[in-house]
Design a protein around this motif. Structure first.
Motif, PDB file in Angstrom:
ATOM      1  N   ASP A   7      46.021  26.878  41.877  1.00 16.68           N
ATOM      2  CA  ASP A   7      46.466  27.069  43.255  1.00 16.68           C
ATOM      3  C   ASP A   7      46.968  28.496  43.462  1.00 16.68           C
ATOM      4  O   ASP A   7      46.650  29.141  44.462  1.00 16.68           O
ATOM      5  CB  ASP A   7      47.575  26.073  43.589  1.00 16.68           C
ATOM      6  CG  ASP A   7      48.034  26.171  45.036  1.00 16.68           C
ATOM      7  OD1 ASP A   7      47.191  25.974  45.931  1.00 16.68           O
ATOM      8  OD2 ASP A   7      49.221  26.434  45.265  1.00 16.68           O
ATOM      9  N   LYS A  67      45.227  31.497  45.881  1.00 15.02           N
ATOM     10  CA  LYS A  67      45.948  32.204  46.938  1.00 15.02           C
ATOM     11  C   LYS A  67      45.911  33.715  46.725  1.00 15.02           C
ATOM     12  O   LYS A  67      45.841  34.474  47.688  1.00 15.02           O
ATOM     13  CB  LYS A  67      47.394  31.716  46.973  1.00 15.02           C
ATOM     14  CG  LYS A  67      47.555  30.290  47.481  1.00 15.02           C
ATOM     15  CD  LYS A  67      49.013  29.847  47.463  1.00 15.02           C
ATOM     16  CE  LYS A  67      49.161  28.416  47.971  1.00 15.02           C
ATOM     17  NZ  LYS A  67      50.582  27.957  47.927  1.00 15.02           N
ATOM     18  N   CYS A  68      45.969  34.144  45.471  1.00 15.82           N
ATOM     19  CA  CYS A  68      45.962  35.583  45.163  1.00 15.82           C
ATOM     20  C   CYS A  68      44.576  36.198  45.305  1.00 15.82           C
ATOM     21  O   CYS A  68      44.433  37.367  45.662  1.00 15.82           O
ATOM     22  CB  CYS A  68      46.483  35.818  43.751  1.00 15.82           C
ATOM     23  SG  CYS A  68      48.236  35.496  43.551  1.00 15.82           S
ATOM     24  N   PRO A 118      41.461  35.023  47.225  1.00 14.47           N
ATOM     25  CA  PRO A 118      40.690  34.148  48.126  1.00 14.47           C
ATOM     26  C   PRO A 118      39.189  34.320  47.932  1.00 14.47           C
ATOM     27  O   PRO A 118      38.692  35.435  47.805  1.00 14.47           O
ATOM     28  CB  PRO A 118      41.114  34.624  49.523  1.00 14.47           C
ATOM     29  CG  PRO A 118      42.426  35.302  49.311  1.00 14.47           C
ATOM     30  CD  PRO A 118      42.345  35.947  47.961  1.00 14.47           C
TER      31      PRO A 118
END
Length: 213
Positions: free
Chosen positions: A31, A35-36, A38
């Motif tokens: 996760d 997020k870091c 995309p």
């Protein structure tokens, strides 16, 4: 050069840059990576971290290759060692007479295992998988825990990375066998390389066919 790293347990450890990257590869969640980065697969990011860690831990000078005659296992069992394997499959006719080749390098870039094997009649993709199975089995015999795998088959690499599904029914059992072997290692990465960077394994695969090894 060394750095201090605070891991999730709260302990502070002294690590080299390569060690820091290996810890990040294992500790960061899917996760968090999504997020870091995309649009990128977490597995791909982990592979990049592992690859960078491997390069940071290698001395300059590149790989040193020994004689093609050295096909037997060498006594180099090192607990926790990180080894690199290059594998290749060859099929003359696709399907046709096929061979598998695998070469293993230690952490200093020395060639410690090289083997060519005759496979009989099969397709090129089947030969590629069987070459990888041979290489992974040799890595286990050498006591490797962290491994880097290099192939010039983009199809096989992307199947192992989860980018492509394995649709060929003849490849599925081989894919499952490879996946099972990979689960026995602490950490692994698989990368695609151009054919001209995989000459040694190709040489061994063709030797397997020529000499029916």
């Amino acid at each position: 050069m060394s750095e201090r790293l605070i891991v999730s347990s709260g302990d502070e450890i002294q690590s080299s840059p390569g060690d820091v990257l290996l810890v990040l590869e294992k500790r960061l969640t899917d996760d968090f990576l999504s997020k870091c980065f995309p649009g990128e697969l977490p597995g791909d990011i982990r592979s990049i971290l592992a690859s960078c860690a491997s390069r940071l831990s290698k001395p300059e000078g590149g790989f040193v290759q020994k004689s093609i005659e050295d096909k037997n296992l060498t006594a180099c069992k090192k607990a926790g060692s990180r080894l690199t394997v290059y594998t290749d499959g060859a099929s003359r006719g696709n399907p046709g007479e096929a061979g598998a080749g695998a070469v293993i390098f230690d952490e200093s870039g020395g060639e410690i295992y090289a083997r060519g094997k005759y496979l009989g009649q099969c397709t090129n993709n089947m030969a590629e998988y069987q070459a990888l199975i041979m290489g992974l089995a040799a890595l286990k015999d050498h006591g490797a825990e962290n491994i880097s795998i290099f192939l010039d088959s983009e199809l096989i690499v992307r199947q192992l990375q989860g980018r492509y599904k394995v649709k060929d029914q003849k490849l599925k059992p081989l894919f499952i066998e490879v996946s099972t072997l990979l689960n026995e290692f602490t950490a692994w990465e698989v990368r695609h390389v151009p054919r001209n960077e995989n000459k040694r394994a190709d040489e061994l695969a063709n030797l397997g066919i020529d000499e029916k090894l």
